[in-house]
Motif scaffolding. Sequence first.
Motif, PDB file in Angstrom:
ATOM      1  N   LEU A  67       4.697  -1.102   6.238  1.00 47.92           N
ATOM      2  CA  LEU A  67       4.900  -0.514   4.733  1.00 47.92           C
ATOM      3  C   LEU A  67       3.829  -0.789   4.007  1.00 47.92           C
ATOM      4  O   LEU A  67       3.013  -1.929   4.153  1.00 47.92           O
ATOM      5  CB  LEU A  67       6.152  -1.685   4.251  1.00 47.92           C
ATOM      6  N   ILE A  68       3.289   0.299   3.057  1.00 50.74           N
ATOM      7  CA  ILE A  68       2.047   0.101   2.452  1.00 50.74           C
ATOM      8  C   ILE A  68       2.695   0.172   1.022  1.00 50.74           C
ATOM      9  O   ILE A  68       3.081   1.363   0.576  1.00 50.74           O
ATOM     10  CB  ILE A  68       1.025   1.013   2.920  1.00 50.74           C
ATOM     11  N   THR A  69       1.986  -0.372   0.269  1.00 50.44           N
ATOM     12  CA  THR A  69       1.721  -0.274  -1.340  1.00 50.44           C
ATOM     13  C   THR A  69       0.812   0.803  -1.783  1.00 50.44           C
ATOM     14  O   THR A  69      -0.419   0.203  -1.485  1.00 50.44           O
ATOM     15  CB  THR A  69       1.805  -1.693  -2.321  1.00 50.44           C
ATOM     16  N   VAL A  70       1.013   1.476  -2.174  1.00 49.09           N
ATOM     17  CA  VAL A  70      -0.042   2.807  -2.722  1.00 49.09           C
ATOM     18  C   VAL A  70      -0.076   2.536  -4.228  1.00 49.09           C
ATOM     19  O   VAL A  70       0.851   2.899  -4.769  1.00 49.09           O
ATOM     20  CB  VAL A  70       0.320   4.152  -2.086  1.00 49.09           C
ATOM     21  N   LYS A  71      -1.283   2.464  -4.695  1.00 51.24           N
ATOM     22  CA  LYS A  71      -1.609   2.593  -6.162  1.00 51.24           C
ATOM     23  C   LYS A  71      -2.443   3.540  -6.523  1.00 51.24           C
ATOM     24  O   LYS A  71      -3.513   3.777  -5.938  1.00 51.24           O
ATOM     25  CB  LYS A  71      -1.920   1.245  -6.790  1.00 51.24           C
TER      26      LYS A  71
END
Length: 74
Positions: free
Chosen positions: A2-6
Amino acid sequence: MLITVKLFAHFRNGRFKEAERTYPDGADCLHVIHSLDFTARDMGIVMVNGLHAALDRTLQDRDTLALFPLVGGG
């Protein structure tokens, strides 16, 4: 993993500001960039967990990837 992409500036147009997305283990920043239909040439600044990162940086579960476009001015 799981990666948080901004996304910042015009990268958000028609997309999102921030999203959690799933990528395969061993994915790097460029993999995520391509999955969003961007190219390496579109990138101004790439950051992982608040630090500048190379496009070939391997991401880890729960990392935060921030993508800033090139900005022009005159």
